[in-house]
Design a protein around this motif. Structure first.
Motif, PDB file in Angstrom:
ATOM      1  N   GLN A 193       0.830  -1.199   0.000  1.00  0.00           N
ATOM      2  CA  GLN A 193       0.000   0.000   0.000  1.00  0.00           C
ATOM      3  C   GLN A 193       0.866   1.251   0.000  1.00  0.00           C
ATOM      4  O   GLN A 193       0.620   2.204  -0.749  1.00  0.00           O
ATOM      5  N   GLY A 194       1.915   1.246   0.831  1.00  0.00           N
ATOM      6  CA  GLY A 194       2.820   2.390   0.864  1.00  0.00           C
ATOM      7  C   GLY A 194       3.574   2.567  -0.434  1.00  0.00           C
ATOM      8  O   GLY A 194       3.763   3.689  -0.916  1.00  0.00           O
ATOM      9  N   VAL A 195       4.002   1.448  -1.020  1.00  0.00           N
ATOM     10  CA  VAL A 195       4.710   1.511  -2.300  1.00  0.00           C
ATOM     11  C   VAL A 195       3.800   2.091  -3.376  1.00  0.00           C
ATOM     12  O   VAL A 195       4.219   2.923  -4.193  1.00  0.00           O
ATOM     13  N   ALA A 244      17.754  -7.319  16.067  1.00  0.00           N
ATOM     14  CA  ALA A 244      16.659  -7.243  17.034  1.00  0.00           C
ATOM     15  C   ALA A 244      15.467  -6.485  16.463  1.00  0.00           C
ATOM     16  O   ALA A 244      14.309  -6.898  16.639  1.00  0.00           O
ATOM     17  N   SER A 245      15.739  -5.375  15.778  1.00  0.00           N
ATOM     18  CA  SER A 245      14.638  -4.583  15.219  1.00  0.00           C
ATOM     19  C   SER A 245      13.931  -5.346  14.109  1.00  0.00           C
ATOM     20  O   SER A 245      12.705  -5.271  13.966  1.00  0.00           O
ATOM     21  N   GLU A 246      14.697  -6.087  13.316  1.00  0.00           N
ATOM     22  CA  GLU A 246      14.095  -6.887  12.250  1.00  0.00           C
ATOM     23  C   GLU A 246      13.209  -7.995  12.838  1.00  0.00           C
ATOM     24  O   GLU A 246      12.108  -8.261  12.345  1.00  0.00           O
ATOM     25  N   TRP A 247      13.693  -8.646  13.891  1.00  0.00           N
ATOM     26  CA  TRP A 247      12.917  -9.706  14.553  1.00  0.00           C
ATOM     27  C   TRP A 247      11.621  -9.147  15.128  1.00  0.00           C
ATOM     28  O   TRP A 247      10.545  -9.731  14.964  1.00  0.00           O
ATOM     29  N   LEU A 248      11.702  -7.980  15.781  1.00  0.00           N
ATOM     30  CA  LEU A 248      10.511  -7.386  16.386  1.00  0.00           C
ATOM     31  C   LEU A 248       9.503  -6.981  15.319  1.00  0.00           C
ATOM     32  O   LEU A 248       8.289  -7.184  15.491  1.00  0.00           O
ATOM     33  N   ALA A 249       9.980  -6.422  14.209  1.00  0.00           N
ATOM     34  CA  ALA A 249       9.071  -6.024  13.132  1.00  0.00           C
ATOM     35  C   ALA A 249       8.358  -7.238  12.555  1.00  0.00           C
ATOM     36  O   ALA A 249       7.172  -7.180  12.218  1.00  0.00           O
ATOM     37  N   LYS A 250       9.066  -8.355  12.452  1.00  0.00           N
ATOM     38  CA  LYS A 250       8.463  -9.574  11.925  1.00  0.00           C
ATOM     39  C   LYS A 250       7.402 -10.111  12.881  1.00  0.00           C
ATOM     40  O   LYS A 250       6.336 -10.581  12.455  1.00  0.00           O
ATOM     41  N   ILE A 251       7.677 -10.038  14.184  1.00  0.00           N
ATOM     42  CA  ILE A 251       6.725 -10.523  15.186  1.00  0.00           C
ATOM     43  C   ILE A 251       5.464  -9.658  15.200  1.00  0.00           C
ATOM     44  O   ILE A 251       4.332 -10.163  15.205  1.00  0.00           O
ATOM     45  N   LEU A 252       5.659  -8.336  15.201  1.00  0.00           N
ATOM     46  CA  LEU A 252       4.514  -7.425  15.297  1.00  0.00           C
ATOM     47  C   LEU A 252       3.751  -7.350  13.975  1.00  0.00           C
ATOM     48  O   LEU A 252       2.517  -7.192  13.980  1.00  0.00           O
ATOM     49  N   GLU A 261       3.415  -5.045  11.669  1.00  0.00           N
ATOM     50  CA  GLU A 261       2.645  -3.843  11.337  1.00  0.00           C
ATOM     51  C   GLU A 261       3.582  -2.737  10.849  1.00  0.00           C
ATOM     52  O   GLU A 261       4.800  -2.824  10.966  1.00  0.00           O
ATOM     53  N   ALA A 262       2.977  -1.693  10.291  1.00  0.00           N
ATOM     54  CA  ALA A 262       3.731  -0.695   9.545  1.00  0.00           C
ATOM     55  C   ALA A 262       4.725   0.073  10.405  1.00  0.00           C
ATOM     56  O   ALA A 262       5.856   0.347   9.976  1.00  0.00           O
ATOM     57  N   LYS A 263       4.338   0.433  11.635  1.00  0.00           N
ATOM     58  CA  LYS A 263       5.197   1.279  12.460  1.00  0.00           C
ATOM     59  C   LYS A 263       6.489   0.560  12.820  1.00  0.00           C
ATOM     60  O   LYS A 263       7.585   1.125  12.715  1.00  0.00           O
ATOM     61  N   SER A 264       6.394  -0.692  13.261  1.00  0.00           N
ATOM     62  CA  SER A 264       7.601  -1.432  13.628  1.00  0.00           C
ATOM     63  C   SER A 264       8.480  -1.684  12.402  1.00  0.00           C
ATOM     64  O   SER A 264       9.712  -1.660  12.494  1.00  0.00           O
ATOM     65  N   PHE A 265       7.852  -1.924  11.256  1.00  0.00           N
ATOM     66  CA  PHE A 265       8.621  -2.090  10.020  1.00  0.00           C
ATOM     67  C   PHE A 265       9.388  -0.818   9.691  1.00  0.00           C
ATOM     68  O   PHE A 265      10.572  -0.862   9.363  1.00  0.00           O
ATOM     69  N   ASP A 266       8.730   0.325   9.797  1.00  0.00           N
ATOM     70  CA  ASP A 266       9.380   1.584   9.464  1.00  0.00           C
ATOM     71  C   ASP A 266      10.550   1.861  10.397  1.00  0.00           C
ATOM     72  O   ASP A 266      11.616   2.309   9.952  1.00  0.00           O
ATOM     73  N   ILE A 267      10.386   1.601  11.682  1.00  0.00           N
ATOM     74  CA  ILE A 267      11.475   1.837  12.635  1.00  0.00           C
ATOM     75  C   ILE A 267      12.644   0.909  12.333  1.00  0.00           C
ATOM     76  O   ILE A 267      13.811   1.332  12.331  1.00  0.00           O
ATOM     77  N   ALA A 268      12.370  -0.371  12.067  1.00  0.00           N
ATOM     78  CA  ALA A 268      13.445  -1.305  11.730  1.00  0.00           C
ATOM     79  C   ALA A 268      14.167  -0.873  10.460  1.00  0.00           C
ATOM     80  O   ALA A 268      15.404  -0.941  10.377  1.00  0.00           O
ATOM     81  N   ARG A 269      13.389  -0.433   9.488  1.00  0.00           N
ATOM     82  CA  ARG A 269      13.995   0.011   8.222  1.00  0.00           C
ATOM     83  C   ARG A 269      14.878   1.235   8.457  1.00  0.00           C
ATOM     84  O   ARG A 269      15.986   1.313   7.908  1.00  0.00           O
TER      85      ARG A 269
END
Length: 553
Positions: free
Chosen positions: A132-134, A269-277, A279-287
């Motif tokens: 959707q963002g893309v 760690a950020s990649e693992w958390l984004a995968k677990i959650l 959702e968009a916000k955790s993905f953006d922070i990991a990215r």
């Protein structure tokens, strides 16, 4: 009027189903001129080439198979194997409108060298927050004026005049080699703008089948950060626009994520958390954490205003030479010099970047260094290809244009042994290896004692010599023996050189004289401790020239 011919170039890697769908989509193109397709299979192991050869297509298809070399190299290979007047680059996941070629042809007005096409999100794309963002980004990417904006050109869908593409040497392959990702298209656009405008063609429509997983996008962000800093150093005038557009000036990034990215293990760690959650916000922070990690790995956002410039001569063991022994660095010692710079966090910059710093137009990483080589001895191509080019280290070599393929006759009256200089082919090889070629006068005369007519021969002559040898006209000049006076400096400026390089134990800064830029001389006695001292404290290191610090060979 005859319509221009098109060569559609599609690079692909491990995406057999997507690229076969893309080629089937091209079958519906309607264009009265000539066109063909070239697919470059960049090291795929999924039988992509076999699947493509099995397709029954109503247009000419050329399939190139090569070892994996990266996106930019694949695009360049496709361009070299194509013959169309216009090169149209598409990603391997694109679906196109029937009038695509006609719309590109219509947008290519005489002043236009490249056209950025519209990209939408194909309905076959995965459905998630990422696509959707893309989709929102791609459909709005062509809003606003684009005639002078290098950030308008997206490599997944654009056309370019072959003549302009070849004039600038195509894509810079180092952006996407060895697993790199990003900015090869922006870099190309900056260089294309020297030849004409870049136009937007919203009516030239293609749709992207986006199915890149979020974890892949997160990992790509690290390489994107590295590429962004490489771009900033290569094109300092556009650095501010890139950094602003990257989001680096957001409060969350500037005050939090920039520093969080330094924590050991935080990327995983950020990649693992984004995968677990999921959702968009955790993905953006990991990215963003990955991006900042890549930025830091590449030297950080440029903020420095100094460049250390080192002056070498022969990269060879000439310890038997009464003159060149002091100025010739054996390859093993030169290798130690390069490794020392890398270990201590130095970042290698180009001649043009150093000049932009001197003009006050660019900022660089705090520890930035430019390597220069005087005279052009024939050992230089081997040293460059062995010790610099594999790591993408740029350099500036000053050649004596009237002595190409001859020997160092200027030193021989003082007892120097004859040493071979590079010929035209050697000079061309240096250029192919990423070395900027500059002038070291026509015959290596001491310019400080010459009359005006002789100055013109020594300073103006090399620009004619380079052109006659099929080499780019030099914009950098180095004074032979480091000697110059006011008349010589003025003659270099009047001849059209952008800079004149001398010798002095200090760094290049915005306060430097553009026609007496300082370089620190390297000697065969510069063992590692001396080298570290000279490169860390160049002005203080002047003491090494005096007793009791004078090294004995």
């Amino acid at each position: 009027m005859k319509l221009p011919s098109f060569s559609i170039v599609i690079p692909t890697y491990e995406r057999r189903e997507l690229v076969t769908g893309a080629l089937q989509s091209l079958a519906k193109l309607q264009y009265a001129g000539d066109w063909s397709v070239c697919v470059v299979v960049d090291g795929s192991t999924d039988d992509t080439a076999k699947a493509l050869r099995a397709l029954d297509l109503p247009y000419p298809l050329n399939i190139i198979e090569q070892d994996n070399a990266g996106l930019a190299a694949a695009r360049n290979a496709g361009a070299r194997s194509s013959e169309g007047d216009i090169l149209l680059f598409l990603d391997d996941d694109m679906r196109v409108a029937p009038d695509l070629l006609g719309q590109h042809a219509a947008a290519l007005e005489p002043s236009v060298v490249a056209v950025a096409g519209w990209i939408g999100l194909d309905e076959q794309s995965d459905v998630n927050f990422l696509t959707q963002g893309v989709g929102e980004w791609t459909e709005g990417a062509l809003d606003g004026p684009r005639a002078s904006d290098p950030f308008a050109l997206y490599g997944g869908h654009f056309s370019v005049r072959r003549q302009a593409f070849e004039a600038i040497g195509g894509f810079e392959e180092r952006y996407t080699s060895n697993g790199g990702y990003g900015r090869e298209d922006t870099d190309l656009a900056v260089r294309l703008l020297d030849h004409g405008a870049i136009a937007a063609a919203p009516a030239a429509r293609a749709w992207q089948v986006h199915n890149v997983a979020p974890d892949v996008m997160i990992k790509r962000a690290f390489e994107q950060g590295r590429a962004d800093i490489h771009f900033c150093r290569t094109h300092p005038r556009h650095a501010a626009g890139l950094i602003s557009g990257s989001g680096a000036d957001r409060a969350l990034d500037r005050l939090v994520l920039k520093w969080v990215a330094r924590i050991p293990g935080i990327r995983a760690a950020s990649e693992w958390l984004a995968k677990i959650l999921g959702e968009a916000k955790s993905f953006d922070i990991a990215r963003r954490i990955h991006w900042w990690s890549g930025v830091r790995d590449a030297g950080g956002i440029p903020s420095g205003k100094r460049v250390l410039v080192l002056c070498y001569h022969a990269i060879a063991d000439h310890s038997d030479d009464p003159v060149l022994a002091a100025y010739s660095i054996p390859p093993a010692l030169f290798r130690d010099h390069i490794r020392s710079l890398v270990r201590r966090g130095f970042h290698f910059v180009t001649a043009d970047t150093a000049l932009a710093v001197a003009r006050g137009l660019a900022q660089v990483p705090d520890r930035s260094v430019l390597l220069t080589f005087d005279d052009g001895y024939d050992d230089l191509p081997a040293a460059v290809n062995t010790l610099l080019a594999p790591d993408g280290i740029p350099a500036l070599a000053f050649l004596v244009s009237g002595r190409l393929g001859e020997t160092n006759v200027w030193d021989q009256p003082a007892g120097a042994l004859p040493r071979q200089l590079v010929d035209r082919e050697g000079a061309a090889e240096l250029r192919r290896s990423g070395v900027t070629l500059g002038s070291h006068s026509r015959f290596h005369a001491d310019l400080s004692g010459l009359e005006q007519d002789d100055l013109r021969v020594e300073i103006d002559g090399p620009r004619q010599d380079f052109a006659a040898a099929g080499l780019p006209v030099p914009s950098h000049f180095a004074y032979p023996f480091g000697e110059k006076n006011a008349a010589a400096k003025q003659a270099v400026q009047d001849a059209g050189y952008a800079a004149g390089w001398g010798l002095a134990d200090r760094r290049v800064t915005p306060a430097s004289d553009l026609y007496d830029l300082p370089r620190v001389m390297m000697h065969s006695t510069d063992t590692l401790w001396r080298f570290r001292f000279k490169t860390r404290f160049p002005t203080a290191a002047t003491i090494l020239r005096h007793w009791p610090f004078v090294a004995r060979r």
